[in-house]
Design an enzyme around this catalytic site. Structure first.
Site, PDB file in Angstrom:
ATOM      1  N   TYR A  57      74.634  86.940  22.660  1.00 58.81           N
ATOM      2  CA  TYR A  57      75.676  86.099  22.037  1.00 58.81           C
ATOM      3  C   TYR A  57      76.416  86.844  20.936  1.00 58.81           C
ATOM      4  O   TYR A  57      77.618  86.660  20.761  1.00 58.81           O
ATOM      5  CB  TYR A  57      75.080  84.777  21.527  1.00 58.81           C
ATOM      6  CG  TYR A  57      74.927  83.791  22.657  1.00 58.81           C
ATOM      7  CD1 TYR A  57      76.030  83.118  23.158  1.00 58.81           C
ATOM      8  CD2 TYR A  57      73.699  83.571  23.256  1.00 58.81           C
ATOM      9  CE1 TYR A  57      75.918  82.235  24.218  1.00 58.81           C
ATOM     10  CE2 TYR A  57      73.572  82.690  24.325  1.00 58.81           C
ATOM     11  CZ  TYR A  57      74.692  82.026  24.800  1.00 58.81           C
ATOM     12  OH  TYR A  57      74.591  81.167  25.865  1.00 58.81           O
ATOM     13  N   ASN A  92      84.925  75.555  26.893  1.00 56.67           N
ATOM     14  CA  ASN A  92      84.885  76.928  26.383  1.00 56.67           C
ATOM     15  C   ASN A  92      84.366  76.964  24.950  1.00 56.67           C
ATOM     16  O   ASN A  92      84.665  76.085  24.144  1.00 56.67           O
ATOM     17  CB  ASN A  92      86.277  77.552  26.445  1.00 56.67           C
ATOM     18  CG  ASN A  92      86.795  77.617  27.874  1.00 56.67           C
ATOM     19  OD1 ASN A  92      86.005  77.477  28.804  1.00 56.67           O
ATOM     20  ND2 ASN A  92      88.081  77.815  28.034  1.00 56.67           N
ATOM     21  N   ASP A  94      84.938  79.742  23.116  1.00 55.93           N
ATOM     22  CA  ASP A  94      85.652  80.895  22.541  1.00 55.93           C
ATOM     23  C   ASP A  94      86.557  80.567  21.355  1.00 55.93           C
ATOM     24  O   ASP A  94      87.056  81.482  20.685  1.00 55.93           O
ATOM     25  CB  ASP A  94      86.439  81.636  23.628  1.00 55.93           C
ATOM     26  CG  ASP A  94      87.436  80.748  24.378  1.00 55.93           C
ATOM     27  OD1 ASP A  94      87.976  79.810  23.776  1.00 55.93           O
ATOM     28  OD2 ASP A  94      87.685  81.022  25.580  1.00 55.93           O
ATOM     29  N   HIS A 119      80.819  72.323  24.768  1.00 56.36           N
ATOM     30  CA  HIS A 119      79.707  73.273  24.877  1.00 56.36           C
ATOM     31  C   HIS A 119      79.481  74.084  23.601  1.00 56.36           C
ATOM     32  O   HIS A 119      78.751  75.073  23.620  1.00 56.36           O
ATOM     33  CB  HIS A 119      79.926  74.198  26.085  1.00 56.36           C
ATOM     34  CG  HIS A 119      79.824  73.480  27.402  1.00 56.36           C
ATOM     35  ND1 HIS A 119      80.127  74.058  28.607  1.00 56.36           N
ATOM     36  CD2 HIS A 119      79.433  72.207  27.693  1.00 56.36           C
ATOM     37  CE1 HIS A 119      79.934  73.172  29.583  1.00 56.36           C
ATOM     38  NE2 HIS A 119      79.524  72.039  29.045  1.00 56.36           N
ATOM     39  N   ALA A 230      96.797  79.883  34.928  1.00 54.73           N
ATOM     40  CA  ALA A 230      97.070  78.894  33.882  1.00 54.73           C
ATOM     41  C   ALA A 230      98.181  79.360  32.939  1.00 54.73           C
ATOM     42  O   ALA A 230      99.057  78.579  32.564  1.00 54.73           O
ATOM     43  CB  ALA A 230      95.792  78.620  33.090  1.00 54.73           C
TER      44      ALA A 230
HETATM   45  N1  APR Z   1      94.064  80.486  35.763  1.00 48.08           N
HETATM   46  C1  APR Z   1      93.505  79.352  36.270  1.00 48.08           C
HETATM   47  N2  APR Z   1      92.264  79.309  36.774  1.00 48.08           N
HETATM   48  C2  APR Z   1      91.560  80.455  36.794  1.00 48.08           C
HETATM   49  C3  APR Z   1      92.084  81.681  36.312  1.00 48.08           C
HETATM   50  C4  APR Z   1      93.407  81.662  35.768  1.00 48.08           C
HETATM   51  N3  APR Z   1      93.988  82.763  35.292  1.00 48.08           N
HETATM   52  N4  APR Z   1      91.132  82.644  36.467  1.00 48.08           N
HETATM   53  C5  APR Z   1      90.064  82.048  37.025  1.00 48.08           C
HETATM   54  N5  APR Z   1      90.305  80.728  37.223  1.00 48.08           N
HETATM   55  C6  APR Z   1      89.397  79.685  37.746  1.00 48.08           C
HETATM   56  C7  APR Z   1      88.444  80.122  38.815  1.00 48.08           C
HETATM   57  O1  APR Z   1      89.025  79.996  40.102  1.00 48.08           O
HETATM   58  C8  APR Z   1      87.276  79.148  38.634  1.00 48.08           C
HETATM   59  O2  APR Z   1      87.458  77.963  39.396  1.00 48.08           O
HETATM   60  O3  APR Z   1      88.576  79.311  36.661  1.00 48.08           O
HETATM   61  C9  APR Z   1      87.346  78.777  37.150  1.00 48.08           C
HETATM   62  C10 APR Z   1      86.204  79.325  36.322  1.00 48.08           C
HETATM   63  O4  APR Z   1      85.012  78.717  36.737  1.00 48.08           O
HETATM   64  P1  APR Z   1      83.598  79.058  36.068  1.00 48.08           P
HETATM   65  O5  APR Z   1      83.456  80.538  35.954  1.00 48.08           O
HETATM   66  O6  APR Z   1      82.556  78.317  36.815  1.00 48.08           O
HETATM   67  O7  APR Z   1      83.757  78.503  34.571  1.00 48.08           O
HETATM   68  P2  APR Z   1      83.624  77.012  34.006  1.00 48.08           P
HETATM   69  O8  APR Z   1      84.028  76.010  35.018  1.00 48.08           O
HETATM   70  O9  APR Z   1      84.302  76.982  32.696  1.00 48.08           O
HETATM   71  O10 APR Z   1      82.059  76.916  33.780  1.00 48.08           O
HETATM   72  C11 APR Z   1      81.518  75.773  33.166  1.00 48.08           C
HETATM   73  O11 APR Z   1      79.388  76.837  32.899  1.00 48.08           O
HETATM   74  O12 APR Z   1      78.122  78.736  32.324  1.00 48.08           O
HETATM   75  C12 APR Z   1      78.623  77.517  31.916  1.00 48.08           C
HETATM   76  O13 APR Z   1      78.775  76.829  29.713  1.00 48.08           O
HETATM   77  C13 APR Z   1      79.439  77.618  30.672  1.00 48.08           C
HETATM   78  O14 APR Z   1      81.317  76.265  29.964  1.00 48.08           O
HETATM   79  C14 APR Z   1      80.763  77.010  31.050  1.00 48.08           C
HETATM   80  C15 APR Z   1      80.400  76.122  32.232  1.00 48.08           C
END
Ligand code: APR
Length: 239
Positions: A57, A92, A94, A119, A230
């Site tokens: 972390y 997120n 971040d 989170h 995005a």
């Molecule tokens: N614009 C839009 N979407 C995007 C982009 C982009 N530039 N780049 C990637 N993605 C999409 C991917 O297609 C995917 O569906 O973002 C998504 C990311 O998914 P994950 O990696 O699973 O992340 P997230 O959904 O935030 O995970 C949820 O899991 O590990 C835990 O606590 C952590 O908050 C996190 C949670």
């Protein structure tokens, strides 16, 4: 749909920060494809080997401090500031939404654009025993301890298997239930309870607009699914 909506809520995930250089978790190149969750991001790992968890972390914390909000964070911040009603929920840790909100607000109150950070916040520490919060500091030796109770401090993020903050979750659910439109941006929508947020709006009779570079389990239930980055889609969608 965005212009016509009475009340809008947005749920964001790692994908919204991808264009800021922040790695996602599950798609190609994602952190959980390269690292083992159970060694780095569970309460058991923290108890077994706190230094390894802390180092992971601490490394992410210093990396994220060098990242900047991108046009998607800015577009959402301006959108909610302009509406004057809080609607932003993020998974997120971040802090990029908060930074974009403070930048967009200038001297005005940033409240409407500040996210509900389901989170946690990686830049902050929390006492693992009494819950007291502290600003994060660079990791040293020994590991940081709570000034109040002497307990081990940890990054203020939700680890796998831990419950979310009940007050924050209830607030997010109430926001989603009151909305007639839920924007779901850059999340794989796989991790619950956050992934249930768009369904709350849907069950209350509202619509979902998804913005993602790939299809997810929500794509087929969304009224509109915009396939794209995005940082490119949101300024146009919310502008
Ligand atoms: N614009 C839009 N979407 C995007 C982009 C982009 N530039 N780049 C990637 N993605 C999409 C991917 O297609 C995917 O569906 O973002 C998504 C990311 O998914 P994950 O990696 O699973 O992340 P997230 O959904 O935030 O995970 C949820 O899991 O590990 C835990 O606590 C952590 O908050 C996190 C949670």
């Amino acid at each position: 749909m965005v212009r016509g909506a009475r009340r809008v809520v947005a749920l964001t995930g790692a994908g919204i920060s991808a264009e800021s250089g922040v790695p996602t978790f599950r798609d190609a190149g994602g952190l959980w494809r390269r690292y083992r969750v159970e060694e780095l991001a569970t309460p058991e790992a923290l108890q077994r080997d706190p230094r390894t968890v802390w180092e992971w972390y601490d490394h992410r914390r210093s990396f994220l401090a060098s990242c900047e909000p991108n046009p998607a964070h800015h577009a959402l911040a301006r959108f909610f500031l302009g509406r004057g009603v809080a609607g932003l929920i993020t998974q997120n840790v971040d802090g990029l939404h908060t930074r974009a909100a403070l930048e967009a607000a200038g001297d005005a109150p940033a409240d409407a654009a500040l996210p509900v950070e389901l989170h946690g916040v990686i830049a902050r520490d929390r006492c693992n025993s009494c819950g007291a919060r502290y600003p994060g500091e660079p990791l040293g030796d020994p590991l940081p301890r709570c000034a109040d109770c002497g307990g081990l401090r940890r990054p203020d993020v939700i680890l796998f298997g831990e419950s979310l903050d009940g007050t924050l979750l209830a607030r997010a659910q109430a926001m989603a239930a009151a909305a007639d439109l839920c924007l779901v941006i850059g999340t794989g929508a796989e991790v619950y309870p956050a992934a249930a947020i768009p369904w709350t709006t849907r069950h209350a009779g509202g619509d979902i607009i998804e913005v993602n570079t790939q299809a997810t389990s929500l794509t087929s239930v969304a009224a509109v699914a915009v396939q794209g980055k995005a940082g490119e889609v949101l300024p146009e969608l919310l502008g």
